[in-house]
Design a protein around this motif. Structure first.
Motif, PDB file in Angstrom:
ATOM      1  N   THR A 185       6.500  14.569  -2.904  1.00 28.89           N
ATOM      2  CA  THR A 185       7.172  13.290  -3.160  1.00 28.89           C
ATOM      3  C   THR A 185       8.469  13.168  -2.371  1.00 28.89           C
ATOM      4  OG1 THR A 185       6.244  13.307  -5.397  1.00 28.89           O
ATOM      5  CG2 THR A 185       8.078  11.803  -4.974  1.00 28.89           C
ATOM      6  N   ILE A 186       9.253  14.234  -2.326  1.00 27.43           N
ATOM      7  CA  ILE A 186      10.522  14.212  -1.601  1.00 27.43           C
ATOM      8  C   ILE A 186      10.297  13.950  -0.114  1.00 27.43           C
ATOM      9  CG2 ILE A 186      12.465  15.645  -0.842  1.00 27.43           C
ATOM     10  CD1 ILE A 186      12.362  16.998  -3.592  1.00 27.43           C
ATOM     11  N   VAL A 187       9.305  14.609   0.458  1.00 25.14           N
ATOM     12  CA  VAL A 187       9.006  14.419   1.888  1.00 25.14           C
ATOM     13  C   VAL A 187       8.579  12.979   2.153  1.00 25.14           C
ATOM     14  CG1 VAL A 187       7.464  15.096   3.763  1.00 25.14           C
ATOM     15  CG2 VAL A 187       8.449  16.832   2.272  1.00 25.14           C
ATOM     16  N   MET A 188       7.743  12.415   1.275  1.00 24.07           N
ATOM     17  CA  MET A 188       7.317  11.035   1.454  1.00 24.07           C
ATOM     18  C   MET A 188       8.502  10.071   1.384  1.00 24.07           C
ATOM     19  SD  MET A 188       4.243  10.300   2.191  1.00 24.07           S
ATOM     20  CE  MET A 188       4.269   8.583   1.718  1.00 24.07           C
ATOM     21  N   LEU A 189       9.433  10.320   0.466  1.00 27.79           N
ATOM     22  CA  LEU A 189      10.610   9.463   0.363  1.00 27.79           C
ATOM     23  C   LEU A 189      11.488   9.575   1.601  1.00 27.79           C
ATOM     24  CD1 LEU A 189      11.623   9.956  -3.386  1.00 27.79           C
ATOM     25  CD2 LEU A 189      10.640   7.908  -2.332  1.00 27.79           C
ATOM     26  N   ILE A 190      11.617  10.778   2.141  1.00 26.65           N
ATOM     27  CA  ILE A 190      12.412  10.963   3.361  1.00 26.65           C
ATOM     28  C   ILE A 190      11.789  10.202   4.524  1.00 26.65           C
ATOM     29  CG2 ILE A 190      13.119  12.668   5.089  1.00 26.65           C
ATOM     30  CD1 ILE A 190      13.465  14.666   2.790  1.00 26.65           C
ATOM     31  N   ILE A 191      10.470  10.293   4.653  1.00 28.92           N
ATOM     32  CA  ILE A 191       9.782   9.575   5.734  1.00 28.92           C
ATOM     33  C   ILE A 191       9.976   8.071   5.579  1.00 28.92           C
ATOM     34  CG2 ILE A 191       7.510   9.019   6.685  1.00 28.92           C
ATOM     35  CD1 ILE A 191       6.673  11.883   6.049  1.00 28.92           C
ATOM     36  N   LEU A 232      12.405   6.361   3.815  1.00 24.36           N
ATOM     37  CA  LEU A 232      13.787   5.877   3.880  1.00 24.36           C
ATOM     38  C   LEU A 232      14.481   6.209   5.192  1.00 24.36           C
ATOM     39  CD1 LEU A 232      14.950   6.746   0.249  1.00 24.36           C
ATOM     40  CD2 LEU A 232      14.167   4.536   1.130  1.00 24.36           C
ATOM     41  N   ALA A 233      14.139   7.350   5.794  1.00 25.22           N
ATOM     42  CA  ALA A 233      14.844   7.782   7.002  1.00 25.22           C
ATOM     43  C   ALA A 233      14.134   7.382   8.292  1.00 25.22           C
ATOM     44  CB  ALA A 233      15.029   9.313   6.977  1.00 25.22           C
ATOM     45  N   ILE A 234      12.841   7.069   8.214  1.00 26.18           N
ATOM     46  CA  ILE A 234      12.096   6.753   9.439  1.00 26.18           C
ATOM     47  C   ILE A 234      11.538   5.329   9.399  1.00 26.18           C
ATOM     48  CG2 ILE A 234      10.140   7.390  10.895  1.00 26.18           C
ATOM     49  CD1 ILE A 234      10.467  10.262   9.955  1.00 26.18           C
ATOM     50  N   LEU A 235      10.693   5.037   8.405  1.00 25.77           N
ATOM     51  CA  LEU A 235       9.999   3.754   8.392  1.00 25.77           C
ATOM     52  C   LEU A 235      10.941   2.579   8.113  1.00 25.77           C
ATOM     53  CD1 LEU A 235       6.670   4.675   6.566  1.00 25.77           C
ATOM     54  CD2 LEU A 235       7.141   4.541   9.019  1.00 25.77           C
ATOM     55  N   LYS A 236      11.829   2.739   7.142  1.00 26.16           N
ATOM     56  CA  LYS A 236      12.755   1.644   6.826  1.00 26.16           C
ATOM     57  C   LYS A 236      13.653   1.277   8.007  1.00 26.16           C
ATOM     58  CE  LYS A 236      12.152   0.260   2.489  1.00 26.16           C
ATOM     59  NZ  LYS A 236      11.915  -1.160   2.128  1.00 26.16           N
ATOM     60  N   PRO A 237      14.308   2.261   8.683  1.00 23.61           N
ATOM     61  CA  PRO A 237      15.133   1.902   9.839  1.00 23.61           C
ATOM     62  C   PRO A 237      14.334   1.237  10.961  1.00 23.61           C
ATOM     63  CG  PRO A 237      15.706   4.097   9.060  1.00 23.61           C
ATOM     64  CD  PRO A 237      14.476   3.686   8.318  1.00 23.61           C
ATOM     65  N   ILE A 238      13.107   1.720  11.197  1.00 26.80           N
ATOM     66  CA  ILE A 238      12.279   1.097  12.231  1.00 26.80           C
ATOM     67  C   ILE A 238      11.966  -0.348  11.854  1.00 26.80           C
ATOM     68  CG2 ILE A 238      10.006   1.127  13.313  1.00 26.80           C
ATOM     69  CD1 ILE A 238      10.087   4.167  13.200  1.00 26.80           C
ATOM     70  N   GLU A 239      11.596  -0.560  10.608  1.00 30.71           N
ATOM     71  CA  GLU A 239      11.281  -1.905  10.142  1.00 30.71           C
ATOM     72  C   GLU A 239      12.497  -2.813  10.253  1.00 30.71           C
ATOM     73  OE1 GLU A 239       8.751  -3.575   6.424  1.00 30.71           O
ATOM     74  OE2 GLU A 239      10.536  -2.410   5.907  1.00 30.71           O
TER      75      GLU A 239
END
Length: 247
Positions: free
Chosen positions: A220-226, A228-235
């Motif tokens: 769960t932690i890894v999914m949240l990091i992906i 919030l830290a990767i997909l959200k900024p790209i979007e």
């Protein structure tokens, strides 16, 4: 951000309250689960298994996008392609992921190639359907206007079609990633000697609930990091120009 933190705190509090009603072998509390995860990390075996799962997820997502995006776009653009493939995309969507995994392992063997192929072809129909609907929702009036100004096909695609399709591509990546995580864990559970799925099944066989929840927490932690830290900024970077609709 504050709302997210409050929701996480509420979930942890609810978890803790529920754990008070059960023994640790049934539902360990947040503190015991976190302590177990820290001990696993200190033992040095977490990163190896997590890396294997992440590698499979990444490769599987790339394969799913490679298959699903062209199929979805072509189905949205051309009615003949839609009629030829819509039935088969739905068939691919309804076949259980376990069937894909078993067939790939029988055909290709218990190896990484079979694992990645099983993950990719399982998630591809979902991505294709999302892109299919996205392309069908393109504003054709903008395409017609571009043709009035004598824009060539590449310009129409790059300046008119692509900006309208990109939100659906991003949604497909997020949706596909969520599906692929689940598929990867299942495939590791039945056919690989490492990875998060293998560890979950190993501790399940020993009926060790703190370990099962510790690996689930890591997941769960890894999914949240992906997210919030990767997909959200790209979007945010790609679609910051879009106005927000608030009611």
């Amino acid at each position: 951000m504050m709302i997210r933190l409050v929701s996480i705190a509420a979930a942890i509090a609810l978890w803790w309250l529920l754990s008070l009603a059960f023994t640790a072998s049934v539902l360990p509390g947040p503190l015991l689960t976190l302590q177990t995860l820290v001990e696993n990390i200190a033992a040095g075996n977490v990163l190896v298994h997590l890396w294997m799962t992440l590698a499979r997820v990444t490769a599987g997502l790339a394969l799913a996008l490679l298959i699903g995006v062209p199929i979805g776009v072509l189905m949205g653009l051309y009615r003949q392609v839609e009629r030829a493939l819509d039935l088969w995309v739905m068939v691919g969507l309804t076949v259980p992921s376990l069937c894909y995994a078993l067939v790939c392992f029988i055909w290709l063997g218990l190896n990484e190639a079979a694992t990645i192929v099983a993950i990719g072809i399982t998630a591809a129909p979902s991505i294709a359907i999302n892109l299919w609907e996205g392309v069908k929702n393109i504003d054709t009036r903008l395409v017609a206007m571009a043709r009035v100004f004598e824009a060539d096909r590449w310009t129409v695609f790059r300046r008119v079609v692509l900006p309208q399709v990109l939100p659906y591509v991003m949604a497909s990546v997020r949706f596909g990633l969520g599906i692929i995580w689940k598929i990867a864990v299942l495939v590791e559970l039945i056919g690989r000697p490492n990875g998060v799925g293998f560890q979950l099944f190993y501790w399940y066989q020993l009926a060790d609930m703190p370990q099962v929840l510790a690996w689930t927490l890591l997941f769960t932690i890894v999914m949240l990091i992906i997210e919030l830290a990767i997909l959200k900024p790209i979007e945010h970077r790609l679609f910051s120009w879009r106005p927000r609709v608030e009611l």
